[in-house]
Design a protein around this motif. Structure first.
Motif, short mmCIF file in Angstrom:
data_model
loop_
_atom_site.label_atom_id
_atom_site.label_comp_id
_atom_site.label_asym_id
_atom_site.label_seq_id
_atom_site.Cartn_x
_atom_site.Cartn_y
_atom_site.Cartn_z
N ARG A 690 0.85 -1.26 -0.07
CA ARG A 690 0.17 -0.08 0.04
C ARG A 690 1.02 1.14 -0.11
O ARG A 690 1.67 1.36 0.88
N PHE A 691 0.73 2.18 -0.96
CA PHE A 691 1.57 3.08 -1.28
C PHE A 691 0.93 4.70 -1.00
O PHE A 691 -0.46 4.58 -1.08
N ASP A 692 1.56 5.58 -0.33
CA ASP A 692 0.80 6.55 0.24
C ASP A 692 0.59 7.50 -1.01
O ASP A 692 1.14 7.76 -2.11
N GLN A 693 -0.88 7.97 -0.93
CA GLN A 693 -1.51 8.86 -2.31
C GLN A 693 -0.35 10.28 -2.39
O GLN A 693 -0.47 10.54 -3.77
N ALA A 694 0.02 10.54 -1.66
CA ALA A 694 0.73 11.93 -1.65
C ALA A 694 2.13 11.73 -2.40
O ALA A 694 2.48 12.34 -3.26
N ASP A 695 2.82 10.80 -1.94
CA ASP A 695 4.22 10.90 -2.17
C ASP A 695 4.60 9.42 -2.50
O ASP A 695 5.95 9.18 -2.69
N PHE A 696 3.81 8.69 -2.65
CA PHE A 696 4.10 7.43 -3.13
C PHE A 696 5.01 6.49 -2.01
O PHE A 696 5.50 5.44 -2.23
N GLY A 697 4.99 6.96 -0.70
CA GLY A 697 5.72 6.21 0.35
C GLY A 697 5.29 4.91 0.58
O GLY A 697 3.95 4.72 0.75
N VAL A 698 5.80 4.01 1.04
CA VAL A 698 5.30 2.91 1.40
C VAL A 698 4.83 2.76 2.99
O VAL A 698 5.43 2.89 3.62
N ASN A 699 3.52 2.38 2.84
CA ASN A 699 2.77 2.50 4.09
C ASN A 699 2.44 1.08 4.70
O ASN A 699 2.44 0.94 5.98
N ARG A 700 2.61 0.17 3.75
CA ARG A 700 2.16 -1.41 4.20
C ARG A 700 2.98 -2.14 2.94
O ARG A 700 2.90 -1.81 1.87
N PHE A 701 3.80 -3.06 3.46
CA PHE A 701 4.48 -4.14 2.30
C PHE A 701 4.53 -5.18 3.07
O PHE A 701 4.88 -5.54 4.17
N GLU A 702 4.14 -6.44 2.09
CA GLU A 702 4.36 -7.64 2.66
C GLU A 702 4.84 -8.65 1.43
O GLU A 702 4.31 -8.38 0.26
N SER A 703 5.73 -9.40 1.35
CA SER A 703 6.41 -10.13 0.37
C SER A 703 6.69 -11.62 1.12
O SER A 703 7.46 -11.46 2.16
N GLY A 704 6.35 -12.62 0.09
CA GLY A 704 7.01 -13.90 0.72
C GLY A 704 7.05 -14.80 -0.52
O GLY A 704 6.49 -14.59 -1.61
#
Length: 866
Positions: A690-704
């Motif tokens: 999930r990427f922030d709408q304003a600056d595309f910062g990562v708010n949530r990340f899951e990888s497996g």
């Protein structure tokens, strides 16, 4: 001597021999010869129906002078359910004995195979002697095929139901193919082994257990059920117990097979520090189901080994538990049952190493008791349940736990009426719960010098207390009193595909909710909560109608070896009025809100019924996928959700602040995406973010990733990385980041290594962990103190296991070192360290030894060693 040769080859000779046929006269012998020449059995050898011996061989030799019949070449004799095979079989009619030589093989009625060099048996195969005997029996245990083997230089077969082995051996291990004389991994060698097929018991006299041919244990006498037995009265494998509080002990379970459908297991455990722990378990299977009940109890001889209340059960002499589980099938559609557990104190099960399947996890220690009734139709589902939650952690308060009864769910799907068509779906839910004390969660304080008192030698940070509720410092996870909600929703949808391939799915639903709130105002932390939180008392209602449309336009291209590619834009619009009474109603079941790819196109993104999404909203996105003939699969999804009009349900937090900092609280939501890749059926990779709408910062990340590399490499691995940005309004001041991984490597087909790890990459950011440093700074200079930075140790090993073992068709041995967290929900750093050894000799039994290492002192209620 008269001979009839090669008749079986030409005509498939079958000779029927009477079990005790008299010696034939000369005249009869001549008639027998004529009958045999015609391929018919000798008249004098025909016995009574059901009492006949059927012989099949390449050659039959009749010696009427000695009264014998010899079958040579692939001889096979059948008598009832028993079959005897050998190179040569001689039947002595005078002695009623059968002598078999060369590759002798006797198959019994239960499928057991007896082999030997030579056998001397009665004509019904029930009695006799066997030289160089070997017995193989195939049974199924726990869904696995197990083959057991007896061997002895000489054995006696008695009445067809008992075999006595002289200087015999018993094992469930396969013999070595390259060197059959090599001792198996384990075997029991005894001066005499008696296998009683009638009682299904094996008796060992003057026996010893050998590992790889080396004696390791001696028993003058013991008995065990044979592998075909699933239930038999007797002692089970003992279990060893040890800890600083209970001392060293052994549990000796005794199983009583009271009837084919019920049994009782009594397990006294003799403990050096606490006396005798008694346990009994009763199991009963009925025509329509089964139930079980287990009780445990002990009068402690050294209560001081445990902490005094409220941190332990050191002030109790008697401690115990009651557990029961049942499941019954009323008919082919309805099922009812229960799974309950009751304990005298929250530490009992853990202190005395009592295994309980009702425990949720080691992270949030609680036992869940439930009773239920379920029904399933062709397109319908009904479930009614009740729940009781028993907390088992020192840091949880039982009064904050709800008693939930009932929870009723009903769902029905039918075809829509003409000309509307489509699918109609009805959903209903009734939930009622009662809680004695309001469940608060304080938000973390920014002041590093506010700490709680020491608990059992451990200092914990102080979150803002909530005895006086304010929204800036507290969240309400559950209200005291009785809260009941009844919800019903009817929905309709239908898909249309036009000639261009566009998929248009209109839908509509109507949702109604009725709330009945009766808050409790007694207790120091209950008074004024409903008033300050503006929770309405009494009954109230809510209605939410909605209409919407889902649009998809898949573009599909087949590129041969490059695979089938699909590009699919997706748009969804839902129109409904604004949600009402936000924050003025209890929220018990809609607190787990996760906005990601799985919920992007949900009609209502709340996880439960207590909240309902409102307003005009558009969910926009698209996905691209490819499938190749070689087995490759890839999928990419990306999108966002936009609040067009009305009140944004996620912008106004309720009493638990649900919706805030979810990624949906702004008019345009955060972006969510997913990437999946599977090069083959053995490897799978998934990433979602999930990427922030304003600056595309990562708010949530899951990888497996999960991968099995066999047959090229005997290795299987899984690894998952998670990152969650800080959510102060939900109680998380710092970001959360961690890795969990596990792997199993087979060194050989039998030897393996295994391991797992849980890494907390942000533990050092938690203000709770800076307590000791900050406290020392404060005490050294209370006025001008500046908080010390937290520890810089980024990689904190929260949990870990390392081990290995050996496994084959007869043996399982594993040794594991386990580090598990204690009260992880509170961020406590102390961990349990355990060494676990497990040994299983299939068909004989299994044993495990669990030993704690280190000194856990925080959450298990155990006092320091004195």
């Amino acid at each position: 001597m008269r001979r009839v040769a090669d008749i079986a080859k030409a005509a498939g000779l079958l000779a029927l021999l009477t079990a005790a046929a008299p010696l034939a006269t000369a005249t009869e012998a001549a008639a027998q010869k004529a009958q045999a020449a015609r391929g018919a059995p000798p008249r004098g050898l025909q016995g009574k129906p059901g009492d006949k011996l059927l012989v099949e061989a390449d050659e039959l030799i009749y010696d009427n002078d000695r009264g014998t019949v010899t079958a040579r070449g692939n001889a096979e004799l059948h008598y009832g359910p028993r079959t005897l095979q050998a190179d040569s079989v001689r039947y002595d009619r005078n002695a009623s004995r059968v002598f078999a030589e060369g590759n002798v093989r006797l198959t019994d009625r239960d499928g057991a195979v007896v082999t030997g060099d030579r056998m001397e048996l009665t004509d019904d195969f029930k009695n006799g002697f066997i030289d160089s005997l070997r017995v193989q029996q195939t049974v199924e245990q726990r869904g696995e095929v197990v083959r057991t083997r007896f061997s002895a230089p000489r054995a006696e077969r008695i009445a067809g139901e008992q075999t006595s082995f002289e200087y015999g051996t018993y094992t469930a291990c396969e013999p070595c193919k390259d060197n059959p004389e090599k001792p198996p991994l384990w075997q029991v060698r005894a001066a005499k082994i008696i296998h009683n097929n009638e009682t299904h018991t094996v008796y060992f006299e003057d026996s010893r257990l050998e590992l790889a041919g080396i004696p390791v244990a001696y028993l003058p006498y013991f008995e065990a059920p044979d592998p075909t037995v699933k239930r038999k009265t007797g002692f089970l494998t003992p279990r060893f117990l040890t800890s600083t509080a209970i001392g060293t002990g052994v549990a000796t379970p005794f199983f009583m097979n009271l009837a084919p459908n019920y049994d009782l297991t009594v397990t006294p455990a003799f403990l050096s520090r606490q006396g005798v722990l008694g346990q009994a378990e009763f199991r009963h299977r009925l025509e329509t189901g089964a139930y079980s009940a287990r009780v445990s109890g002990i009068f402690q001889t050294t209560p001081s080994a445990f902490l005094p209340g409220p941190l332990g059960a050191g002030d109790r002499d008697f401690r115990g538990s009651v557990e029961s589980k049942g499941r019954f099938y009323i008919n082919d559609r309805w099922t009812t049952g229960w799974d309950v557990v009751g304990v005298t104190d929250k530490w009992f099960l853990d202190n005395y190493r009592i295994r309980n399947q009702a425990l949720v996890s080691d992270y949030f220690r609680e036992a869940v008791s439930t009773a239920y009734l379920t029904g399933q139709g062709d397109r319908s589902w009904f479930e009614a349940r009740g729940y009781y939650f028993k907390v088992l952690s020192s840091f949880d308060w039982q009064k904050e736990q709800p008693v939930v009864a009932p929870v009723i769910d009903y769902e029905k799907r039918i075809n829509g009426p003409d000309p509307v068509g489509g699918e109609l779906r009805f959903e209903g839910n009734i939930t009622s719960l009662t809680r004695e004390a309001t469940d608060f969660q304080g938000l973390p304080r920014s002041n590093a010098f506010l700490f709680s008192p020491s608990v059992n030698g451990i200092n914990y940070p102080l979150y803002d207390t909530c005895s006086t509720f304010t929204r800036s410092t507290c969240l309400i996870r559950g209200l005291a009193g009785t809260n009941t909600r009844a919800s019903a929703q009817v929905s309709w949808r239908r898909s249309f595909i036009d000639p261009l391939g566009q998929v248009i799915t209109p839908f509509a639903y109507l949702r109604t909710d009725a709330f009945f709130v009766n808050p409790s105002l007694s207790g120091f932390q209950n008074a004024l909560v409903p008033t300050i939180a503006k929770i309405g008392e009494g009954s109230s209602g809510r209605v939410m109608p909605a209409v919407g449309v889902d649009y998809r336009y898949p573009f599909v291209g087949d590129f041969g070896r490059l695979g089938v590619h699909t590009l699919e834009p997706i748009a969804q619009v839902i129109a409904r009025p604004s949600e009402t009474r936000i924050g003025r109603l209890p929220n018990e079941d809609a607190q787990s809100l996760v906005f990601d790819d799985t919920s992007l196109f949900e009609w209502d993104k709340f996880s439960g019924y207590d909240r309902v999404e409102g307003g005009l909203r558009a969910n926009l996105g698209g996905q691209y996928s490819v499938v190749t003939p070689a087995g490759w699969y890839a999928n990419v999804l990306f999108g966002e959700s936009v609040q067009i009009a009305g009140v944004n349900s996620f912008r106004r937090g309720d009493i638990a602040n649900v919706g805030l900092e979810s990624g949906l609280e702004n008019r345009r939501s955060d972006f969510v995406g997913r990437f999946q890749l599977s090069p083959n059926q053995h490897i799978s990779l998934i990433t979602r973010a999930r990427f922030d709408q304003a600056d595309f910062g990562v708010n949530r990340f899951e990888s497996g990733i999960t991968a099995r590399f066999s047959p090229f490499l005997p290795l299987s691995v899984s690894a998952f990385y998670s990152y969650y940005q800080a959510q102060p309004l939900l109680g998380f001041n710092n970001r959360r980041e961690g890795i969990t991984a596990s792997a199993t490597y087979h060194i050989t087909p039998n030897w393996f290594l295994t391991g797992s790890a849980l890494l907390d990459l942000t533990h050092y950011l938690d203000a709770r962990d800076s307590y000791n440093d900050a406290l020392r700074t404060y005490l050294a200079n209370p006025i001008g103190a500046v908080p010390l930075p937290p520890s810089s140790n980024r990689f904190y090993l929260s949990g870990m296991s390392l081990g290995g073992g050996y496994q084959d068709e007869c043996t399982t041995v594993s040794l594991n070192y386990i580090i598990s967290p204690i009260a992880t929900a509170l961020g406590v750093r102390e961990r349990n360290q355990t060494v676990l050894l497990r040994v299983e000799l299939k068909t004989l039994g299994e044993a495990d030894l669990r030993q704690n290492v280190g000194t856990p002192i925080s959450a298990d209620g155990i006092a320091a060693v004195r």
